[in-house]
Design a protein around this motif. Structure first.
Motif, PDB file in Angstrom:
ATOM      1  N   GLU A  22       0.836  -1.211   0.000  1.00 57.73           N
ATOM      2  CA  GLU A  22       0.000   0.000   0.000  1.00 57.73           C
ATOM      3  C   GLU A  22       0.870   1.261   0.000  1.00 57.73           C
ATOM      4  OE1 GLU A  22      -2.451  -0.446   3.409  1.00 57.73           O
ATOM      5  OE2 GLU A  22      -3.806  -1.894   2.465  1.00 57.73           O
ATOM      6  N   ARG A  25       2.082   1.817  -3.467  1.00 58.56           N
ATOM      7  CA  ARG A  25       1.010   2.378  -4.294  1.00 58.56           C
ATOM      8  C   ARG A  25       0.823   3.866  -4.002  1.00 58.56           C
ATOM      9  NH1 ARG A  25      -4.198   3.751  -5.108  1.00 58.56           N
ATOM     10  NH2 ARG A  25      -5.150   2.907  -7.007  1.00 58.56           N
ATOM     11  N   ILE A 299      -0.315  -2.420 -10.245  1.00 56.78           N
ATOM     12  CA  ILE A 299      -0.482  -1.235  -9.388  1.00 56.78           C
ATOM     13  C   ILE A 299      -0.236   0.030 -10.207  1.00 56.78           C
ATOM     14  CG2 ILE A 299       0.538   0.031  -7.451  1.00 56.78           C
ATOM     15  CD1 ILE A 299       1.073  -2.688  -6.127  1.00 56.78           C
ATOM     16  N   GLU A 300       0.804   0.008 -11.016  1.00 60.86           N
ATOM     17  CA  GLU A 300       1.123   1.184 -11.827  1.00 60.86           C
ATOM     18  C   GLU A 300      -0.027   1.520 -12.782  1.00 60.86           C
ATOM     19  OE1 GLU A 300       4.758   2.827 -14.673  1.00 60.86           O
ATOM     20  OE2 GLU A 300       4.885   0.873 -13.715  1.00 60.86           O
ATOM     21  N   VAL A 303      -2.956   2.992 -10.789  1.00 59.50           N
ATOM     22  CA  VAL A 303      -2.701   4.363 -10.357  1.00 59.50           C
ATOM     23  C   VAL A 303      -2.854   5.333 -11.528  1.00 59.50           C
ATOM     24  CG1 VAL A 303      -0.856   5.922  -9.621  1.00 59.50           C
ATOM     25  CG2 VAL A 303      -1.261   3.795  -8.377  1.00 59.50           C
TER      26      VAL A 303
END
Length: 331
Positions: A22, A25, A299-300, A303
């Protein structure tokens, strides 16, 4: 945000690993957010100057993410990362920076006076060191009310030369206030190198002279920042009084988004960029088998999608109405 409960060892390890992902992120979210603000500013869509924190994500996430929702923070002019890491929603923050009605302050605060009551954010601040007495006051209030809340004051190295710093540190030490003073030492006050304007061999002495526990931290390493901050947080929470963290970091951009940075050494800038805190954490996550490359790529992508949605939301939001000004001034 973390909780104060103490889980079993296996669950604790699971939560620790989850929290590190987290944290990654969040740092990536801050970087993408800032790069979009830079692009929008260059496109003429952001009123006034904006001051970006890209490069300083380890101090943003390594501190704010260890706080309770009802803890307080008071930030400075380079504070978008603090807002996000303390729980601000990206689309509302982006709308505020673009001066739109849907933003946190109805589009009236711009980048430097963002207030978020829901997440205990007392505001970003355009006055050098202006957030320090706000945090000290919030800590005094929390102690008087017996709530076990703490407050965090964020400021740059330039603020160490402001008179309010020793005043607030002295009172915080005398009254044993639950406050953590976090200096994000990026080496420059606007366009001037720290050593050109600040006397004394040790910036840590600014806290030590009041017998405040003071620690110098690698501000490009989120694990180091987290460890030092959690110790300071726990001391404040149990009534042990204030702490002072000197986090040595670097802003990858200039003082503001349009700054050409002619005063910086290219070699120094390259060396600091080689220590980028985000790839550093990614390497740790992979080496410790906490997250695979595929997970980090997901994650990238997530985001990037969230930030693009925030930009579209902000662009589509209306500007404030002139008649709203009275409401914004008087409530």
């Amino acid at each position: 945000m973390i909780t104060s409960s103490a889980p079993p060892a296996d669950e604790h390890d699971h939560l620790r690993r989850k929290f590190l992902v987290e944290t990654y992120r969040m740092m990536l979210l801050i970087r993408y957010f800032e790069e979009q603000v830079r692009s929008l500013s260059q496109g003429g869509l952001v009123p006034g100057l904006v001051h970006l924190c890209a490069g300083q994500e380890a101090t943003n996430a390594g501190t704010c993410m260890h706080l309770r929702k009802d803890d307080y923070i008071a930030s400075h002019h380079r504070g978008h990362g603090h807002c996000l890491a303390k729980g601000a929603r990206p689309h509302l923050l982006m709308a505020e920076i673009l001066g739109r009605q849907t933003g946190y302050c109805g589009g009236r605060s711009g980048s430097m006076h963002i207030f978020d009551r829901e997440n205990g954010n007392l505001g970003t601040n355009g006055i050098v060191g202006g957030g320090i007495p706000l945090a000290a006051g919030a800590a005094l209030s929390a102690k008087a009310r017996g709530t076990e809340q703490i407050a965090v004051a964020y400021f740059g190295d330039g603020a160490l030369n402001q008179g309010l710093v020793p005043e607030c540190m002295n009172m915080a030490a005398i009254w044993s206030l639950p406050v953590v003073f976090v200096c994000e030492n990026n080496g420059f006050g606007e366009f001037t190198a720290t050593e050109d304007v600040t006397a004394g061999q040790s910036l840590l002495s600014r806290g030590q002279v009041y017998d405040i526990p003071s620690v110098e931290v690698d501000g490009m390493d989120v694990l180091a920042v987290s460890a030092a901050f959690v110790e300071a947080r726990d001391r404040a929470r149990r009534g042990g009084g204030p702490s002072f963290l000197l986090c040595n970091t670097y802003r990858f951009g200039g003082h503001h988004a349009g700054d050409r940075q002619d005063y910086k050494s290219e070699e120094d800038a390259r060396l600091w960029r080689d220590r980028d805190p985000i790839p550093k954490l990614a390497m740790h996550l992979k080496a410790a088998e906490i997250a695979s490359p595929a997970v980090l790529q997901d994650i990238e992508a997530s985001v990037e999608e969230e930030i693009q949605a925030a930009v579209q939301f902000a662009k589509a939001s209306p500007a404030p109405e002139s008649l709203d000004l009275r409401v914004q001034l008087h409530g």
